[in-house]
Design a protein around this motif. Structure first.
Motif, PDB file in Angstrom:
ATOM      1  N   GLY A  35      79.212  -9.469  54.998  1.00  0.00           N
ATOM      2  CA  GLY A  35      79.441 -10.904  55.197  1.00  0.00           C
ATOM      3  C   GLY A  35      80.915 -11.246  55.198  1.00  0.00           C
ATOM      4  N   MET A  36      81.651 -10.668  54.235  1.00  0.00           N
ATOM      5  CA  MET A  36      83.093 -10.939  54.185  1.00  0.00           C
ATOM      6  C   MET A  36      83.794 -10.434  55.439  1.00  0.00           C
ATOM      7  SD  MET A  36      83.479 -12.548  51.405  1.00  0.00           S
ATOM      8  CE  MET A  36      85.267 -12.518  51.302  1.00  0.00           C
ATOM      9  N   LYS A  90      83.128 -12.781  58.354  1.00  0.00           N
ATOM     10  CA  LYS A  90      83.999 -13.958  58.323  1.00  0.00           C
ATOM     11  C   LYS A  90      85.405 -13.615  58.808  1.00  0.00           C
ATOM     12  CE  LYS A  90      81.598 -16.300  54.543  1.00  0.00           C
ATOM     13  NZ  LYS A  90      81.702 -16.823  53.155  1.00  0.00           N
ATOM     14  N   THR A  91      85.871 -12.436  58.381  1.00  0.00           N
ATOM     15  CA  THR A  91      87.212 -12.012  58.827  1.00  0.00           C
ATOM     16  C   THR A  91      87.257 -11.819  60.331  1.00  0.00           C
ATOM     17  OG1 THR A  91      87.507 -10.884  56.716  1.00  0.00           O
ATOM     18  CG2 THR A  91      89.010 -10.294  58.476  1.00  0.00           C
ATOM     19  N   VAL A 133      85.319 -13.309  62.538  1.00  0.00           N
ATOM     20  CA  VAL A 133      85.261 -14.627  63.199  1.00  0.00           C
ATOM     21  C   VAL A 133      86.646 -15.282  63.192  1.00  0.00           C
ATOM     22  CG1 VAL A 133      84.307 -16.944  62.998  1.00  0.00           C
ATOM     23  CG2 VAL A 133      82.811 -14.971  62.695  1.00  0.00           C
ATOM     24  N   GLU A 134      87.290 -15.253  62.012  1.00  0.00           N
ATOM     25  CA  GLU A 134      88.620 -15.863  61.929  1.00  0.00           C
ATOM     26  C   GLU A 134      89.603 -15.164  62.857  1.00  0.00           C
ATOM     27  OE1 GLU A 134      89.635 -15.595  57.890  1.00  0.00           O
ATOM     28  OE2 GLU A 134      88.224 -17.148  57.200  1.00  0.00           O
ATOM     29  N   SER A 183      78.671 -15.269  65.613  1.00  0.00           N
ATOM     30  CA  SER A 183      78.083 -16.391  64.863  1.00  0.00           C
ATOM     31  C   SER A 183      76.614 -16.138  64.579  1.00  0.00           C
ATOM     32  CB  SER A 183      78.272 -17.679  65.649  1.00  0.00           C
ATOM     33  OG  SER A 183      79.637 -17.957  65.833  1.00  0.00           O
ATOM     34  N   GLU A 201      76.270 -13.488  61.888  1.00  0.00           N
ATOM     35  CA  GLU A 201      76.615 -14.014  60.571  1.00  0.00           C
ATOM     36  C   GLU A 201      75.442 -14.743  59.942  1.00  0.00           C
ATOM     37  OE1 GLU A 201      80.147 -16.676  58.482  1.00  0.00           O
ATOM     38  OE2 GLU A 201      79.798 -16.769  60.643  1.00  0.00           O
TER      39      GLU A 201
END
Length: 724
Positions: free
Chosen positions: A478-479, A482-483, A485-486, A657, A660
């Motif tokens: 998950g982390m 997010k990384t 996606v950013e 997305s 995630e």
């Protein structure tokens, strides 16, 4: 009760191991007879006397006495040597200061004499008159003789004055107390320039082996002298009327220096600030650089004490307040401190006597202390082999006697302890057998329970570990999502900025291509204009050639007109003036045409250089235009590729997305599984821990029983070796 038994067993085990280890190490190389072993050990120890306490005490006592005697003697010798040296140096410094001050009084008397000569009204009048007279005339010679007589008065009044000379400000001689100065000019000599630059102040001149005025030296002799110079000035006009030079015999300084006693091997000299000898007993060294083995900048005070670089000589000095000359006394350091040698010899004698006394006392100490210690060591070796019946005879009330008593008491205590320990070991051996049987039965039951509990706990622990690992992996995914996606969003933004910069670069390149084309056309136009300018300069050169010819023809016509006017006589004078002006005008025109021609030729050369530079620059402009066009094509390709890249980034963002969202659901499920597994694992581990602890206690109890039994047997065997 359990703790009490455990403490008792631990104490017995450690005590038995300690005794067993010591006895084993002592008895490992022992023979069947303890007497032979002890005698062998004693002989081995006596064979190395350096390890003996008596020898060590003797060495310490001997070296301490000799060391302190030598240290005190050498310190006394060094301090006395320094004190003697300082006292002699202080006394010598005062002697030098007094002699220097006396020399200052002598220098001052000669300065007063020069001032008296300078203020003599009759002498000043004669100098004024002789300067107004023609040189080599009778009046000049008579005035020179009268001036010489005046100077003789001062020279004869002081027997230490070698001669008094009067010179002009240019260096020519006026008169002298020693006779005729001759026609030699002395204006280029260093001493003369120094006196002239002083402007009326007295100037002391260093010793000269040949004198300062050769003619007077020939008349008086070759006696070495130093001198005092002063400029004479008119009282009313302050103009220089002459140069006064007073030559003084070197014995003036020598008589004073000879009265100074610097001891055997010492010497006294006078040295100038520049480092040259003013006075020294060695006449060959006069006016030469000093050899005192020290730099002149070390003499930085009015008076003081110094040592040469090799520290072999002590120097004391005084700096004159009138001429800055240094009066320096030199003394060999060895001569100053030779009286302190007696202290050094006494120190050596005392050190030798102390060595003899230390040998006697050290030997007595070794006998008094070493022998009882050797006897005690042998008895302790015998006791080490197991013979507890040994005793030492006390022969005194000192520390060694007290040590003997303590040794005997210690052996008594050890004997009693061994007897009591032997009885206790028999009782412990019987108890250890019973305890061992009970412990073995308890251990078998605990072992079965522990095995079953460990299997249950192992399965629960594995499940908890795996679930926890799955939970950590889902959280880490998950982390990372997010990384990603950013990073994807940042990459899209950066791609948009790159595309915008690419479009801006395309616009700039279009503008640069236009300006480059304009520069190319301007350069081409400049080349054409420079070529036209080159043709114009060639026309100017032709015109200048025509003007030059006209100037030549005009000059010829003016010459012809001048000739015709000369033939016409008085009637043609006016025309001759006109013809002369025309000729001058023609010359000026010719010169101007020549200057214009030179300028035109220079312009023509610079135009040719400009044409060459522009010719070389034009191909470069062509290459620059090609490079700019290629860069423009590259920017357009980058713009197209960045558009496609941005579209692909949008698609990747949508996929990430969705991924995630799925990962969040998986993470929640793994968290629930991990919580249940951890609860099961904790319960199983608690039960397994209790079973394991019980098994460990049972095994420990069995081990302690076995060790207690072995220890009891070992202790019994060890105690059997002692003889009480």
């Amino acid at each position: 009760m359990k703790k009490t038994w455990s403490s008792l067993l631990d104490s017995l085990r450690h005590a038995g191991k300690t005794v067993q280890t010591k006895l084993a190490s002592r008895n490992s190389g022992a023979s069947s007879t303890g007497t032979g072993k002890i005698s062998g050990v004693s002989e081995g120890i006596r064979s190395n006397p350096l390890k003996s306490v008596g020898v060590k005490l003797f060495a310490i006592f001997f070296f301490c006495i000799v060391f302190f005697v030598l240290v005190v003697g050498m310190i006394s010798y060094t301090k006395s040597k320094d004190v003697i040296q300082n006292k002699v140096a202080d006394a010598s410094e005062q002697t030098i200061i007094q002699a220097g001050e006396k020399l200052d009084l002598i220098y001052s008397s000669y300065e007063d004499l020069s001032m008296q000569i300078m203020l003599n009204e009759d002498l000043r009048k004669l100098v004024t008159d002789i300067r107004a007279s023609e040189r080599n005339s009778y009046n000049y010679l008579e005035l020179s003789r009268q001036i010489g007589d005046k100077l003789n008065v001062y020279s004869f009044a002081n027997k230490n004055i070698k001669a008094v000379h009067l010179l002009t400000e240019t260096g020519d001689g006026i008169s002298s107390s020693s006779g005729n100065l001759g026609a030699t000019n002395r204006g280029d000599r260093d001493w003369f320039k120094k006196v002239l630059e002083a402007g009326g102040q007295s100037v002391w001149l260093e010793t000269s082996a040949k004198g300062f005025v050769e003619e007077s030296a020939a008349a008086v002799g070759t006696q070495t002298s130093f001198a005092l110079g002063r400029v004479l000035k008119s009282v009313t006009t302050s103009q220089i009327t002459g140069i006064l030079l007073v030559e003084i015999k070197l014995e003036v300084i020598g008589d004073q220096v000879k009265q100074i006693n610097m001891g055997e091997g010492g010497s006294t000299v006078v040295v100038s600030p520049g480092g040259n000898y003013i006075y020294t007993s060695d006449r060959e060294q006069l006016a030469k650089p000093h050899n005192l083995d020290i730099e002149m900048n070390a003499f930085d005070r009015v008076s003081g004490q110094l040592k040469t670089r090799d520290s072999q000589n002590q120097l004391v000095y005084y700096k004159s307040k009138l001429n800055n000359w240094f009066l320096i006394g030199s003394m060999p350091v060895n001569e100053l401190v030779k009286d302190a040698r007696v202290i050094f010899d006494i120190t050596l004698a005392m050190a030798f006597g102390a060595m003899l006394i230390a040998v006697v006392i050290g030997y007595m100490l070794a006998r008094m202390i070493g022998s009882p210690l050797i006897q005690l060591r042998n008895l302790m070796k015998e006791g080490e082999q197991g013979n507890l019946s040994v005793r030492m005879q006390a022969k005194g009330q000192d520390e060694i006697g007290q040590l003997s008593v303590s040794f005997n008491q210690m052996m008594e205590k050890i004997t009693q302890l061994v007897q009591q320990t032997n009885i206790s070991a028999q009782e412990v051996l019987g108890t250890a057998g019973e305890l061992s049987e009970a412990s073995k039965k308890t251990a078998m039951s605990a072992k079965d329970i522990a095995v079953a509990t460990e299997e249950i706990a192992s399965g629960a622990s594995s499940l908890a570990v795996e679930s926890e690992r799955g939970n950590e992996l889902t959280h880490a995914i998950g982390m990372q999502m997010k990384t990603v996606v950013e990073a994807n969003v940042i990459m899209g933004t950066a791609a948009g900025e790159v595309q915008s910069s690419s479009k801006q670069g395309i616009a700039y390149m279009d503008e640069l291509i236009g300006k480059t084309n304009e520069t190319e056309s301007m350069t081409r136009s400049m080349v054409e204009k420079v070529d036209n300018l080159k043709e114009s300069t060639r026309s100017i050169v032709k015109i200048l050639d025509v003007l030059g010819n006209i100037s030549k023809q005009t000059n010829i016509l003016s010459l012809n007109a001048t000739i015709e006017a000369a033939r016409a006589g008085a009637a043609g004078k006016g025309f001759m003036v006109v013809a002369d002006e025309i000729r001058k005008l023609a010359d000026q025109s010719r010169q101007s045409i020549a200057i214009v021609g030179q300028i035109t030729e220079k312009i023509q050369k610079e135009i040719e250089e400009t044409v060459n530079v522009l010719s070389k620059a034009y191909p470069i402009f062509q290459e620059q235009i090609s490079s700019v066009k290629e860069a423009d094509e590259i920017f357009k390709q980058v713009d197209q590729q960045m558009g496609g890249f941005i579209e692909r980034l949008s698609e990747v963002t949508e996929s990430i997305s969705q991924l995630e969202t799925s990962q969040v659901v998986l993470n929640e499920s793994m968290t629930n599984v991990s919580a249940v597994a951890e609860e099961s694992s904790a319960t199983s581990q608690e039960v397994a821990s209790l079973s394991t602890e019980q098994l460990n206690i049972s095994n420990g109890l069995v081990n302690l029983s076995d060790k207690l039994e072995e220890l009891s047997k070992s202790l019994q065997e060890s105690l059997s070796k002692f003889r009480v």
